[in-house]
Design an enzyme around this catalytic site. Structure first.
Site, PDB file in Angstrom:
ATOM      1  N   HIS A   1       0.831  -1.206   0.000  1.00  0.00           N
ATOM      2  CA  HIS A   1       0.000   0.000   0.000  1.00  0.00           C
ATOM      3  C   HIS A   1       0.863   1.254   0.000  1.00  0.00           C
ATOM      4  O   HIS A   1       0.583   2.228  -0.731  1.00  0.00           O
ATOM      5  CB  HIS A   1      -0.906  -0.009   1.227  1.00  0.00           C
ATOM      6  CG  HIS A   1      -1.759   1.220   1.351  1.00  0.00           C
ATOM      7  ND1 HIS A   1      -2.850   1.461   0.541  1.00  0.00           N
ATOM      8  CD2 HIS A   1      -1.655   2.292   2.192  1.00  0.00           C
ATOM      9  CE1 HIS A   1      -3.402   2.611   0.876  1.00  0.00           C
ATOM     10  NE2 HIS A   1      -2.697   3.138   1.870  1.00  0.00           N
TER      11      HIS A   1
ATOM     12  N   LEU B   1       9.970 -13.649 -10.377  1.00  0.00           N
ATOM     13  CA  LEU B   1       9.118 -14.351  -9.419  1.00  0.00           C
ATOM     14  C   LEU B   1       8.302 -15.473 -10.065  1.00  0.00           C
ATOM     15  O   LEU B   1       7.667 -16.257  -9.354  1.00  0.00           O
ATOM     16  CB  LEU B   1       8.149 -13.366  -8.753  1.00  0.00           C
ATOM     17  CG  LEU B   1       8.725 -12.523  -7.615  1.00  0.00           C
ATOM     18  CD1 LEU B   1       7.703 -11.509  -7.156  1.00  0.00           C
ATOM     19  CD2 LEU B   1       9.163 -13.398  -6.460  1.00  0.00           C
TER      20      LEU B   1
ATOM     21  N   ALA C   1       8.790 -20.426 -21.595  1.00  0.00           N
ATOM     22  CA  ALA C   1       9.478 -21.054 -22.728  1.00  0.00           C
ATOM     23  C   ALA C   1       9.268 -20.252 -24.010  1.00  0.00           C
ATOM     24  O   ALA C   1      10.198 -20.058 -24.811  1.00  0.00           O
ATOM     25  CB  ALA C   1       8.983 -22.486 -22.910  1.00  0.00           C
TER      26      ALA C   1
ATOM     27  N   ARG D   1       4.590 -19.982 -20.972  1.00  0.00           N
ATOM     28  CA  ARG D   1       4.900 -18.621 -21.426  1.00  0.00           C
ATOM     29  C   ARG D   1       6.371 -18.296 -21.223  1.00  0.00           C
ATOM     30  O   ARG D   1       6.966 -17.533 -22.008  1.00  0.00           O
ATOM     31  CB  ARG D   1       4.029 -17.613 -20.688  1.00  0.00           C
ATOM     32  CG  ARG D   1       2.554 -17.725 -21.043  1.00  0.00           C
ATOM     33  CD  ARG D   1       1.763 -16.554 -20.522  1.00  0.00           C
ATOM     34  NE  ARG D   1       0.376 -16.620 -20.983  1.00  0.00           N
ATOM     35  CZ  ARG D   1      -0.034 -16.200 -22.178  1.00  0.00           C
ATOM     36  NH1 ARG D   1       0.845 -15.682 -23.025  1.00  0.00           N
ATOM     37  NH2 ARG D   1      -1.296 -16.298 -22.535  1.00  0.00           N
TER      38      ARG D   1
END
Length: 466
Positions: free
Chosen positions: A254, A428, A370, A368
């Protein structure tokens, strides 16, 4: 009182007293009370015993001892000094016994009809042998009269029982087994049930379900209750820690979004004032990366905390069905070759238990990934390995050095900063994939692809093996 109750429920008490001490105590208790309970067991005389008694009876008749019994006189016969002689006529009248002895004599006769053969029986603290049929001339009627003769001996039933048991080792072993086996079963149940509950609770923790189980503190022996209490305390502390971490991440997100929003607003005003240029494009790109990083970070944290929510059983085809369609469409637009090899017969009949949304997202992520790094070709293989089904994604991109295969699953880890700026991403994606797959008791790993680039493989257990 509480201290005494706690001691009775301890492991040493169960092992020593409940198993060994109680078994021996019950053995002796059974020995003591068995003679009083066994009022129906009778033993016939063997041939030698019967012959010895016949000889003694002949001596009693010859020496007119039986008439003395009818007259109420006490007699002493050689070989029968400790025995009391009882006569019973055809009408059931008892001679030679005291009034308080009539009850057990009649009880003996009840189990031994007059017409049956002589036998031996213990009644309480006496042993009765009889009845022998004797005919002799009485002094009263002066004629031969039929009687039944009984020999009564005072005995110690417990002593005879103990002597019999301990002279038969097999009987001792049998009795101890009959006593100890139920106790051992009861004792094993008291231990294995809490341990099983503890195992179930531990498995739920691996599914990120941090709810204490009250049964761990109330079932079983006191040592296992203490372990359960400590385990529940650990779960509560872990849940509190993760909750605090989640709150901290939410607060940080936030706080970061506020200046990020102001930055994007200022960037829009600057573009309107000075127009488009390389510096503005660079600032916008980094701001978008920062926004994406915040979103991915919150997603990773949310998955670790709530991966166990919304578990269901569904066919494994639902994991990759729509992903393959989207990947084929996207590969055509990017002029890539996307091949799918499926080696599972009737995959729609095989199921998995888990979070469908997260598993789809994990598979889509590696597909995705790859397609992002592939030069011209991506290959997807679906197959079975033992009781797992596996999905392998190969690309012909630049690949990853051999010593980096484990590092690429670390959060925010990037091998090449230059390539990251070119392809995008915050490091990530694969960390999220690993978190989801491990939460479903699966495995994920990387290796060199036969196509020259990177191969990523995930394996998940079918629901019947979880």
């Amino acid at each position: 009182m509480k201290s005494k109750s706690s001691f009775l429920n301890t492991l040493p008490f169960h092992i020593f007293f409940a198993i060994f001490g109680l078994s021996v105590a019950l053995l002796f208790a059974l020995t003591m009370i068995y003679p009083y309970l066994d009022t129906c067991f009778c033993a016939e005389l063997d041939d030698q015993e019967f012959s010895d008694y016949e000889n003694k009876i002949s001596t009693l008749i010859t020496n007119d001892h039986l008439n003395q019994i009818l007259s109420g006189n006490k007699i002493s016969v050689e070989g029968f000094e400790n025995q009391q002689l009882i006569l019973i006529d055809e009408d059931g009248k008892i001679f030679g016994a005291k009034h308080n002895e009539h009850a057990f004599i009649r009880e003996f006769i009840y189990y031994h009809p007059l017409e049956s053969k002589p036998f031996r029986k213990n009644l309480y603290n006496v042993q009765i042998v009889g009845g022998f049929s004797v005919d002799f001339a009485t002094n009263i009627e002066k004629q031969i009269t039929p009687y039944k003769l009984y020999f009564i001996t005072r005995v110690n039933p417990q002593e005879k029982m103990l002597s019999y048991i301990f002279t038969h080792p097999r009987l001792v072993i049998l009795i101890l087994m009959l006593i100890s086996v139920p106790l051992l079963c009861w004792y094993s149940f008291n231990i294995t049930t809490p341990l099983k509950n503890l195992q179930i609770a531990a498995n739920t923790v691996t599914l990120t379900n941090f709810n204490p189980d009250p049964k761990l503190e109330t079932k079983g022996i006191i040592e296992l209750r203490r372990v359960g209490k400590s385990f529940n305390h650990m779960i509560s502390s872990l849940k509190s820690h993760i909750s605090n971490q989640q709150s901290l991440l939410s607060s940080i997100s936030h706080e970061l979004r506020t200046p990020l929003t102001r930055l994007q607003l200022a960037l829009a005003l600057l573009r309107r004032r000075v127009g488009e240029n390389a510096e503005i494009i660079r600032i916008e790109k980094e701001a978008n990366r920062l926004n994406e990083m915040i979103q991915e970070l919150l997603l990773l944290s949310s998955q670790k905390l709530n991966c166990h929510v919304n578990h269901e059983i569904f066919p494994i085809t639902e994991i990759w069905g729509d992903i393959i369609k989207d990947a084929k469409f996207e590969s055509e637009q990017r002029h890539l070759i996307f091949n799918v090899k499926q080696f599972i017969g009737k995959p729609q009949e095989r199921h998995i238990k888990g979070n469908k949304v997260l598993l789809r997202r994990a598979v889509e992520n590696i597909v995705r990934n790859a397609m992002k790094y592939a030069k011209s070709e991506v290959q997807m293989s679906i197959f079975m390995k033992d009781k797992y089904f596996c999905i392998t994604i190969d690309d012909n991109g630049m690949g990853v050095p051999d010593d980096e295969y484990e590092n690429i699953f670390k959060p925010f880890y990037r091998i090449d900063e230059a390539r990251t700026r070119e392809t995008g991403g915050v490091g990530l994606g694969l960390s999220i994939v690993e978190n989801v797959i491990k939460a479903h008791f699966g495995h994920v790993w990387a290796m060199q692809s036969p196509l020259g680039g990177l191969r990523l493989t995930i394996c998940l257990p079918l629901w019947i093996t979880i």
